[in-house]
Design a protein around this motif. Sequence first.
Motif, PDB file in Angstrom:
ATOM      1  N   ALA A  17      51.351  91.851  24.314  1.00 38.68           N
ATOM      2  CA  ALA A  17      51.586  92.067  22.882  1.00 38.68           C
ATOM      3  C   ALA A  17      52.478  90.985  22.269  1.00 38.68           C
ATOM      4  CB  ALA A  17      52.211  93.440  22.658  1.00 38.68           C
ATOM      5  N   ALA A  18      53.237  90.254  23.085  1.00 42.40           N
ATOM      6  CA  ALA A  18      54.119  89.204  22.576  1.00 42.40           C
ATOM      7  C   ALA A  18      53.444  87.841  22.527  1.00 42.40           C
ATOM      8  CB  ALA A  18      55.383  89.120  23.436  1.00 42.40           C
ATOM      9  N   ARG A  19      52.337  87.672  23.194  1.00 35.94           N
ATOM     10  CA  ARG A  19      51.709  86.350  23.322  1.00 35.94           C
ATOM     11  C   ARG A  19      51.285  85.730  21.996  1.00 35.94           C
ATOM     12  NH1 ARG A  19      48.423  88.044  28.741  1.00 35.94           N
ATOM     13  NH2 ARG A  19      50.301  88.206  30.036  1.00 35.94           N
ATOM     14  N   ALA A  36      63.230  82.947  21.619  1.00 32.57           N
ATOM     15  CA  ALA A  36      61.980  83.688  21.420  1.00 32.57           C
ATOM     16  C   ALA A  36      61.377  84.095  22.763  1.00 32.57           C
ATOM     17  CB  ALA A  36      60.982  82.853  20.631  1.00 32.57           C
ATOM     18  N   ALA A  37      61.435  83.190  23.736  1.00 32.51           N
ATOM     19  CA  ALA A  37      60.863  83.479  25.051  1.00 32.51           C
ATOM     20  C   ALA A  37      61.560  84.667  25.705  1.00 32.51           C
ATOM     21  CB  ALA A  37      60.966  82.240  25.948  1.00 32.51           C
ATOM     22  N   ARG A  38      62.862  84.779  25.498  1.00 36.50           N
ATOM     23  CA  ARG A  38      63.605  85.903  26.075  1.00 36.50           C
ATOM     24  C   ARG A  38      63.427  87.167  25.237  1.00 36.50           C
ATOM     25  NH1 ARG A  38      69.041  83.267  28.783  1.00 36.50           N
ATOM     26  NH2 ARG A  38      67.903  81.604  29.834  1.00 36.50           N
ATOM     27  N   MET A  39      63.367  87.016  23.927  1.00 32.43           N
ATOM     28  CA  MET A  39      63.158  88.174  23.062  1.00 32.43           C
ATOM     29  C   MET A  39      61.782  88.794  23.318  1.00 32.43           C
ATOM     30  SD  MET A  39      63.740  88.417  18.906  1.00 32.43           S
ATOM     31  CE  MET A  39      65.262  87.515  18.861  1.00 32.43           C
ATOM     32  N   ALA A  40      60.843  87.998  23.833  1.00 39.39           N
ATOM     33  CA  ALA A  40      59.492  88.484  24.124  1.00 39.39           C
ATOM     34  C   ALA A  40      59.482  89.565  25.197  1.00 39.39           C
ATOM     35  CB  ALA A  40      58.590  87.322  24.543  1.00 39.39           C
ATOM     36  N   GLU A  44      58.112  94.396  20.633  1.00 36.55           N
ATOM     37  CA  GLU A  44      58.477  95.078  19.386  1.00 36.55           C
ATOM     38  C   GLU A  44      59.665  94.398  18.717  1.00 36.55           C
ATOM     39  OE1 GLU A  44      56.215  97.574  22.101  1.00 36.55           O
ATOM     40  OE2 GLU A  44      58.131  96.561  22.391  1.00 36.55           O
ATOM     41  N   VAL A  45      60.641  93.989  19.522  1.00 35.64           N
ATOM     42  CA  VAL A  45      61.810  93.299  18.956  1.00 35.64           C
ATOM     43  C   VAL A  45      61.399  91.931  18.421  1.00 35.64           C
ATOM     44  CG1 VAL A  45      64.068  92.279  19.483  1.00 35.64           C
ATOM     45  CG2 VAL A  45      63.503  94.580  20.287  1.00 35.64           C
ATOM     46  N   LEU A  46      60.631  91.181  19.190  1.00 30.55           N
ATOM     47  CA  LEU A  46      60.177  89.872  18.732  1.00 30.55           C
ATOM     48  C   LEU A  46      59.351  90.011  17.454  1.00 30.55           C
ATOM     49  CD1 LEU A  46      59.906  86.816  19.112  1.00 30.55           C
ATOM     50  CD2 LEU A  46      57.917  87.270  20.581  1.00 30.55           C
ATOM     51  N   GLY A  47      58.380  90.920  17.467  1.00 32.65           N
ATOM     52  CA  GLY A  47      57.546  91.131  16.287  1.00 32.65           C
ATOM     53  C   GLY A  47      58.341  91.650  15.108  1.00 32.65           C
ATOM     54  N   GLY A  48      59.275  92.551  15.382  1.00 35.32           N
ATOM     55  CA  GLY A  48      60.112  93.091  14.318  1.00 35.32           C
ATOM     56  C   GLY A  48      60.947  92.017  13.662  1.00 35.32           C
TER      57      GLY A  48
END
Length: 181
Positions: A17-19, A36-40, A44-48
């Motif tokens: 879902a993060a890709r 960003a790579a770590r937030m992935a 949900e957090v990255l997308g949010g």
Amino acid sequence: MPATAFPDHTHASAPAAARPALAAIEGKQGFLPSAAARMATSPEVLGGFLKMNALFESTTLDRLSREVLSMTMATRNGCHICVAMHTGILTALDADPDLIAALREAAPLGDERLEALRRFVLAVLATNGAVGEEALDAFTAHGYTARNALEVTLGIATYTLSTLANRMTGAPVDGPLTRFA
């Protein structure tokens, strides 16, 4: 928390879902930042964050005001990545070097309008949003609006998410941002 809890995901290792978000970030920035790579780790957090940031960027606050808010949050929350990133953005905007230095030092700004914004951001945080009429009047007396006041809360929410996530994951400043660290 051990660094392995938040790996620098690649397109192959990230949750599916993060890709798409990681691909978009890499396409826009030319590299995949560790933040960003770590937030992935949490799509949900990255997308949010990305959705909130896009909304904040679409507000009626002008670009320089949005950057002042972002840097105010970055220094207040001690996020070295955000300080470097927004220093780079301010530099690209040809912002006054004295403004950038003051923001990096969390010091009062020479520009009265931008200082009114910085103080309003800090007042919103200090009062958990329950700013009084005096604080709101001081903000709007410098050309900002009631709409802008509410937009400040969106910026605060956006940069609370990113600064806290960046600190939690221990992401380093990397790529072209290192020169602004």
